[in-house]
Design a protein around this motif. Structure first.
Motif, PDB file in Angstrom:
ATOM      1  N   LEU A  20       0.868  -1.169   0.000  1.00 25.09           N
ATOM      2  CA  LEU A  20       0.000   0.000   0.000  1.00 25.09           C
ATOM      3  C   LEU A  20       0.905   1.219   0.000  1.00 25.09           C
ATOM      4  O   LEU A  20       1.790   1.347   0.850  1.00 25.09           O
ATOM      5  N   CYS A  21       0.720   2.113  -0.963  1.00 29.38           N
ATOM      6  CA  CYS A  21       1.615   3.254  -1.126  1.00 29.38           C
ATOM      7  C   CYS A  21       0.802   4.539  -1.283  1.00 29.38           C
ATOM      8  O   CYS A  21      -0.189   4.565  -2.004  1.00 29.38           O
ATOM      9  N   THR A  22       1.246   5.585  -0.602  1.00 29.37           N
ATOM     10  CA  THR A  22       0.667   6.909  -0.751  1.00 29.37           C
ATOM     11  C   THR A  22       1.729   7.808  -1.375  1.00 29.37           C
ATOM     12  O   THR A  22       2.859   7.877  -0.893  1.00 29.37           O
ATOM     13  N   MET A  23       1.340   8.485  -2.471  1.00 30.96           N
ATOM     14  CA  MET A  23       2.279   9.335  -3.202  1.00 30.96           C
ATOM     15  C   MET A  23       1.690  10.720  -3.374  1.00 30.96           C
ATOM     16  O   MET A  23       0.486  10.899  -3.303  1.00 30.96           O
ATOM     17  N   ARG A  24       2.556  11.665  -3.610  1.00 31.74           N
ATOM     18  CA  ARG A  24       2.137  13.010  -3.996  1.00 31.74           C
ATOM     19  C   ARG A  24       3.088  13.494  -5.082  1.00 31.74           C
ATOM     20  O   ARG A  24       3.970  12.762  -5.503  1.00 31.74           O
ATOM     21  N   ALA A  25       2.924  14.697  -5.545  1.00 29.62           N
ATOM     22  CA  ALA A  25       3.690  15.200  -6.683  1.00 29.62           C
ATOM     23  C   ALA A  25       5.191  15.197  -6.423  1.00 29.62           C
ATOM     24  O   ALA A  25       5.984  15.032  -7.343  1.00 29.62           O
ATOM     25  N   THR A  26       5.604  15.328  -5.181  1.00 25.75           N
ATOM     26  CA  THR A  26       7.029  15.375  -4.859  1.00 25.75           C
ATOM     27  C   THR A  26       7.655  14.002  -4.687  1.00 25.75           C
ATOM     28  O   THR A  26       8.868  13.889  -4.573  1.00 25.75           O
ATOM     29  N   GLY A  27       6.865  12.935  -4.639  1.00 26.84           N
ATOM     30  CA  GLY A  27       7.412  11.580  -4.513  1.00 26.84           C
ATOM     31  C   GLY A  27       6.580  10.725  -3.581  1.00 26.84           C
ATOM     32  O   GLY A  27       5.440  11.053  -3.239  1.00 26.84           O
ATOM     33  N   ILE A  28       7.166   9.607  -3.159  1.00 28.12           N
ATOM     34  CA  ILE A  28       6.478   8.666  -2.265  1.00 28.12           C
ATOM     35  C   ILE A  28       6.385   9.288  -0.872  1.00 28.12           C
ATOM     36  O   ILE A  28       7.377   9.751  -0.309  1.00 28.12           O
ATOM     37  N   TYR A  29       5.183   9.270  -0.314  1.00 32.75           N
ATOM     38  CA  TYR A  29       4.956   9.841   1.011  1.00 32.75           C
ATOM     39  C   TYR A  29       5.185   8.778   2.080  1.00 32.75           C
ATOM     40  O   TYR A  29       5.925   8.977   3.024  1.00 32.75           O
ATOM     41  N   ILE A  30       4.510   7.619   1.927  1.00 33.59           N
ATOM     42  CA  ILE A  30       4.654   6.517   2.875  1.00 33.59           C
ATOM     43  C   ILE A  30       4.195   5.233   2.198  1.00 33.59           C
ATOM     44  O   ILE A  30       3.368   5.262   1.291  1.00 33.59           O
ATOM     45  N   TYR A  31       4.765   4.095   2.617  1.00 35.37           N
ATOM     46  CA  TYR A  31       4.316   2.814   2.074  1.00 35.37           C
ATOM     47  C   TYR A  31       4.419   1.730   3.137  1.00 35.37           C
ATOM     48  O   TYR A  31       5.204   1.833   4.075  1.00 35.37           O
ATOM     49  N   PHE A  32       3.592   0.712   2.980  1.00 37.29           N
ATOM     50  CA  PHE A  32       3.567  -0.434   3.873  1.00 37.29           C
ATOM     51  C   PHE A  32       3.504  -1.698   3.030  1.00 37.29           C
ATOM     52  O   PHE A  32       2.841  -1.719   1.995  1.00 37.29           O
ATOM     53  N   ALA A  33       4.152  -2.746   3.477  1.00 32.96           N
ATOM     54  CA  ALA A  33       4.089  -4.048   2.815  1.00 32.96           C
ATOM     55  C   ALA A  33       3.742  -5.089   3.872  1.00 32.96           C
ATOM     56  O   ALA A  33       4.230  -5.037   5.003  1.00 32.96           O
ATOM     57  N   GLN A  34       2.871  -6.018   3.502  1.00 38.50           N
ATOM     58  CA  GLN A  34       2.497  -7.083   4.421  1.00 38.50           C
ATOM     59  C   GLN A  34       2.167  -8.337   3.635  1.00 38.50           C
ATOM     60  O   GLN A  34       2.004  -8.295   2.425  1.00 38.50           O
ATOM     61  N   ALA A  35       2.054  -9.448   4.346  1.00 38.96           N
ATOM     62  CA  ALA A  35       1.873 -10.747   3.705  1.00 38.96           C
ATOM     63  C   ALA A  35       0.405 -11.102   3.477  1.00 38.96           C
ATOM     64  O   ALA A  35       0.102 -12.234   3.141  1.00 38.96           O
ATOM     65  N   ARG A  36      -0.499 -10.181   3.633  1.00 39.77           N
ATOM     66  CA  ARG A  36      -1.913 -10.437   3.326  1.00 39.77           C
ATOM     67  C   ARG A  36      -2.527  -9.201   2.691  1.00 39.77           C
ATOM     68  O   ARG A  36      -1.954  -8.117   2.743  1.00 39.77           O
ATOM     69  N   ALA A  37      -3.701  -9.371   2.115  1.00 41.86           N
ATOM     70  CA  ALA A  37      -4.352  -8.274   1.400  1.00 41.86           C
ATOM     71  C   ALA A  37      -4.866  -7.222   2.388  1.00 41.86           C
ATOM     72  O   ALA A  37      -5.194  -7.528   3.531  1.00 41.86           O
ATOM     73  N   TYR A  38      -4.936  -5.996   1.924  1.00 41.92           N
ATOM     74  CA  TYR A  38      -5.481  -4.914   2.747  1.00 41.92           C
ATOM     75  C   TYR A  38      -7.003  -4.904   2.650  1.00 41.92           C
ATOM     76  O   TYR A  38      -7.567  -5.220   1.618  1.00 41.92           O
ATOM     77  N   ASN A  39      -7.647  -4.549   3.751  1.00 41.06           N
ATOM     78  CA  ASN A  39      -9.091  -4.367   3.766  1.00 41.06           C
ATOM     79  C   ASN A  39      -9.384  -3.068   4.510  1.00 41.06           C
ATOM     80  O   ASN A  39      -8.470  -2.336   4.890  1.00 41.06           O
ATOM     81  N   ALA A  40     -10.637  -2.759   4.742  1.00 32.69           N
ATOM     82  CA  ALA A  40     -11.009  -1.490   5.371  1.00 32.69           C
ATOM     83  C   ALA A  40     -10.434  -1.367   6.776  1.00 32.69           C
ATOM     84  O   ALA A  40      -9.996  -0.290   7.182  1.00 32.69           O
ATOM     85  N   GLN A  41     -10.399  -2.454   7.530  1.00 33.51           N
ATOM     86  CA  GLN A  41      -9.873  -2.385   8.891  1.00 33.51           C
ATOM     87  C   GLN A  41      -8.359  -2.138   8.909  1.00 33.51           C
ATOM     88  O   GLN A  41      -7.854  -1.383   9.725  1.00 33.51           O
ATOM     89  N   LEU A  42      -7.637  -2.768   8.002  1.00 34.11           N
ATOM     90  CA  LEU A  42      -6.192  -2.573   7.959  1.00 34.11           C
ATOM     91  C   LEU A  42      -5.814  -1.241   7.351  1.00 34.11           C
ATOM     92  O   LEU A  42      -4.748  -0.704   7.628  1.00 34.11           O
ATOM     93  N   PHE A  43      -6.679  -0.685   6.515  1.00 37.24           N
ATOM     94  CA  PHE A  43      -6.399   0.581   5.862  1.00 37.24           C
ATOM     95  C   PHE A  43      -6.417   1.737   6.852  1.00 37.24           C
ATOM     96  O   PHE A  43      -5.574   2.615   6.819  1.00 37.24           O
ATOM     97  N   PHE A  44      -7.400   1.749   7.752  1.00 36.35           N
ATOM     98  CA  PHE A  44      -7.531   2.857   8.702  1.00 36.35           C
ATOM     99  C   PHE A  44      -6.850   2.502   9.961  1.00 36.35           C
ATOM    100  O   PHE A  44      -6.169   2.525  10.623  1.00 36.35           O
TER     101      PHE A  44
END
Length: 69
Positions: free
Chosen positions: A45-69
Motif C-alpha cells: 500500500l503506497c501513498t504518493m504526492r507530486a514530490t514523490g512517495i509519502y509513505i508505504y507499507f508491505a504485508q503478507a496479506r491483502a489490505y481491507n477497510a480495517q487494515l487501511f484505517f
C-alpha cells in the motif's frame, strides 16, 4: 494546490522461490522429497504526492477497510 493532493494505490505481488541445492550428512545419500516451489503473496500500500512517495507499507496479506484505517 497540488501539495495537498495525495494518490493511494495497492498492488499485489506473488514471490516464487525454487530450491535448487540441498545437503546431506557425510556418508548418507542425498534423497529426500521436498516441495519444489515456495510462494508468498505480498501486498503493498503506497501513498504518493507530486514530490514523490509519502509513505508505504508491505504485508503478507491483502489490505481491507480495517487494515487501511
Amino acid at each position: 494546490e497540488d501539495s495537498h493532493l495525495f494518490y493511494l494505490d495497492e498492488v499485489g505481488f506473488q514471490v516464487s522461490m525454487r530450491g535448487t541445492k540441498g545437503r546431506s550428512p557425510i556418508g548418507s545419500p542425498a534423497i529426500q522429497v521436498v516441495p519444489g516451489l515456495r510462494t508468498r503473496n505480498i501486498s503493498v500500500l503506497c501513498t504518493m504526492r507530486a514530490t514523490g512517495i509519502y509513505i508505504y507499507f508491505a504485508q503478507a496479506r491483502a489490505y481491507n477497510a480495517q487494515l487501511f484505517f
